[in-house]
Design an enzyme around this catalytic site. Sequence first.
Site, mmCIF file in Angstrom:
data_model
loop_
_atom_site.group_PDB
_atom_site.id
_atom_site.type_symbol
_atom_site.label_atom_id
_atom_site.label_comp_id
_atom_site.label_asym_id
_atom_site.label_seq_id
_atom_site.Cartn_x
_atom_site.Cartn_y
_atom_site.Cartn_z
ATOM 1 N N CYS A 1 6.543 -2.211 -1.584
ATOM 2 C CA CYS A 1 8.072 -2.102 -1.924
ATOM 3 C C CYS A 1 8.692 -0.990 -1.167
ATOM 4 O O CYS A 1 9.794 -0.752 -0.868
ATOM 5 C CB CYS A 1 8.128 -1.737 -3.520
ATOM 6 S SG CYS A 1 7.789 -3.003 -4.564
ATOM 7 N N GLU B 1 11.284 -3.169 -7.663
ATOM 8 C CA GLU B 1 11.947 -2.653 -6.720
ATOM 9 C C GLU B 1 12.454 -3.738 -5.604
ATOM 10 O O GLU B 1 13.808 -3.621 -5.305
ATOM 11 C CB GLU B 1 11.180 -1.583 -5.866
ATOM 12 C CG GLU B 1 10.733 -0.471 -6.590
ATOM 13 C CD GLU B 1 9.203 -0.789 -7.304
ATOM 14 O OE1 GLU B 1 8.672 0.348 -7.142
ATOM 15 O OE2 GLU B 1 8.965 -1.843 -7.375
ATOM 16 N N CYS C 1 4.829 0.640 -4.402
ATOM 17 C CA CYS C 1 3.765 0.280 -3.711
ATOM 18 C C CYS C 1 3.977 0.433 -2.212
ATOM 19 O O CYS C 1 5.486 0.351 -1.873
ATOM 20 C CB CYS C 1 3.027 -1.036 -4.278
ATOM 21 S SG CYS C 1 4.200 -2.476 -3.741
#
Length: 178
Positions: free
Chosen positions: A108, A76, A105
């Site tokens: 990100c 990302e 996560c």
Amino acid sequence: MIEDMNSAGSHIAFPEETTLDERDERYLRKAIVWSHAARRRGNRPFGSLIVSADGEVLAEAGNSNAETGDCTAHAEVNALRALAGRGLTREELASATLYASGEPCVMCAGAIFWSNIGRVVYGIDAERLRVFRGERQDQRDAELSCRDVFRASPHPIECIGPALLHEASAAHDGAWAS
């Protein structure tokens, strides 16, 4: 939520799979293709792409942290970095969708927030990813959903997933050392 038992006999609650429309399925599958490419290059199996409101692929990337030694080189973040210098306005980004093969996560999700991306569609969720990763300390993540990060945002970030679970999980099968 779907409940299952882990190897220690504890219950794990898994989010139910989301059904996508044809457009979202097509782009999420492209992110999944990137996850397989990242794995073939020796990286963690994650892929991402960013698509404008009118369907133009603005950026696409796989995870590259093993290749680069950059712990922030998640798919990302790599896709967001690829947008740099493109001259896109915050409004254009707010109407864009980021597709991720796995649930973003915390890092990100924060990058997505700062980019002003207004919509996220992801494949495998963090709970299922944890089953693949196992209990090794060097493979653990901050157990905070991207939805929690997005809920804290002053601007709306639509979050759709998990989706295409079988396809999104395939790149992880055997990829994580136990």
